[in-house]
Write an enzyme that holds these catalytic residues in place. Structure first.
Site, PDB file in Angstrom:
ATOM      1  CG  ASN A   8      36.661 103.177  75.148  1.00 20.91           C
ATOM      2  OD1 ASN A   8      35.960 103.155  75.999  1.00 20.91           O
ATOM      3  ND2 ASN A   8      37.219 104.078  74.378  1.00 20.91           N
ATOM      4  CE  LYS A  10      34.583 104.606  71.987  1.00 19.74           C
ATOM      5  NZ  LYS A  10      34.720 105.596  70.597  1.00 19.74           N
ATOM      6  CD  GLU A  99      35.255 108.983  71.919  1.00 18.39           C
ATOM      7  OE1 GLU A  99      34.952 108.327  73.165  1.00 18.39           O
ATOM      8  OE2 GLU A  99      35.077 108.036  70.871  1.00 18.39           O
ATOM      9  N   GLY A 176      35.038 105.505  65.216  1.00 19.26           N
ATOM     10  CA  GLY A 176      33.512 105.490  65.370  1.00 19.26           C
ATOM     11  C   GLY A 176      33.118 105.842  64.065  1.00 19.26           C
ATOM     12  CB  SER A 215      36.717 101.659  62.238  1.00 14.94           C
ATOM     13  OG  SER A 215      35.941 102.725  62.617  1.00 14.94           O
TER      14      SER A 215
HETATM   15  P1  PGA Z   1      35.713 102.459  67.399  1.00 14.11           P
HETATM   16  O1  PGA Z   1      36.352 103.071  68.860  1.00 14.11           O
HETATM   17  O2  PGA Z   1      36.240 101.030  67.385  1.00 14.11           O
HETATM   18  O3  PGA Z   1      34.205 102.529  67.758  1.00 14.11           O
HETATM   19  O4  PGA Z   1      36.074 103.149  66.297  1.00 14.11           O
HETATM   20  C1  PGA Z   1      37.667 103.121  69.345  1.00 14.11           C
HETATM   21  C2  PGA Z   1      37.807 103.851  70.207  1.00 14.11           C
HETATM   22  O5  PGA Z   1      37.314 104.963  70.509  1.00 14.11           O
HETATM   23  O6  PGA Z   1      38.936 103.492  71.008  1.00 14.11           O
END
Ligand code: PGA
Length: 251
Positions: A8, A10, A99, A176, A215
């Site tokens: 992802n 984003k 999100e 995140g 993460s």
């Molecule tokens: P992250 O995000 O791996 O940066 O924690 C995962 C996600 O939002 O799908």
């Protein structure tokens, strides 16, 4: 079913940067992708076409959208429809990412509308669910997951299959933050999701993929991907670099 290794991106990268990352990833995975793994890149809309072109020649790799609006077309300024995504070579879409639930205020019901509309339009859907840290501390993890699954899937019970539906468990506190859920937390959340799927979709539940997200990094991916009921991962930050995401895909 193959393990689904999903990225992802984003709201990161320009078109050129995204296409270059996809090209590098394809190069790093060439001839190395195990037959039981599938790769999905969910870039921003602007580079869906470019990334889809790069992945068209890469076996086992496809593109997905991070979002869409649940209508065929119309006066929805700033939104994008499933058919417009499919025309760019996109085959999957996310719904209910935390999100979008927490920053854009999407409700459980609206997420359910998207899952139903996306499936009917021919997209494969990944329903994202997960509890906040306050809900975890209050002992509400199972209640939250069950509620989000009920609202997210109630409109698709006749249409969902193991091919067109996956669920991503992403605890909000692990997204995140660098704070990954531990094996015990992942095992119990995924078992809860599997039980709820069995109650809602008895014929498909064993095969519907349940992804973990939050993460995931090259150094924890191998452990996570081998846990019971973990059928893939959804990776944010560590998917932005081809080298790091390729290590996760091959973990
Ligand atoms: P992250 O995000 O791996 O940066 O924690 C995962 C996600 O939002 O799908």
């Amino acid at each position: 079913m193959k393990k689904l290794m999903a990225a992802n991106w984003k709201m990161y990268k320009t078109v050129d940067q995204g296409v270059a990352t996809a090209q590098e990833l394809v190069r790093l995975l060439a001839g190395r992708l195990p037959s039981d793994r599938e790769v999905l890149l969910c870039p921003p809309f602007t580079m869906l076409e470019g990334v889809s072109r790069v992945l068209a020649d890469a076996p086992g790799c496809s593109t997905g959208a991070q979002n869409f609006y649940p209508a065929a077309q119309g006066a929805f300024t700033g939104e994008i429809a499933p058919d417009q995504l499919l025309a760019l070579g996109c085959t999957f879409a996310l719904a209910g990412h935390s999100e979008r639930r927490h920053i854009m205020g999407e409700s459980d019901e609206f997420v359910g509308q998207k899952v139903a509309f996306g499936l009917a339009a021919g997209l494969k859907m990944i329903l994202c669910i997960g509890e906040t840290i306050a809900q975890r501390r209050a002992g509400q993890v199972e209640d939250v997951l069950e509620r989000q699954l009920e609202a997210g899937l109630s409109g698709v019970l006749g249409a969902a299959t193991a091919e067109n539906l996956a669920v991503a468990y992403e605890p909000v506190w692990a997204i995140g933050t660098g704070e990954v859920a531990g094996p015990a937390e992942i095992l119990s959340a995924h078992a809860c999701v599997r039980d709820k799927l069995k109650a809602m979709l008895p014929a498909q539940a064993d095969q519907v993929r349940i992804l973990y997200g939050g993460s995931v990094k090259p150094d924890n991916a191998a452990t996570i991907i081998r846990l019971d009921n973990v059928d893939g991962v959804l990776v944010g930050g560590a998917s932005l670099k081809a080298d790091s995401f390729s290590q996760i895909v091959l973990a």
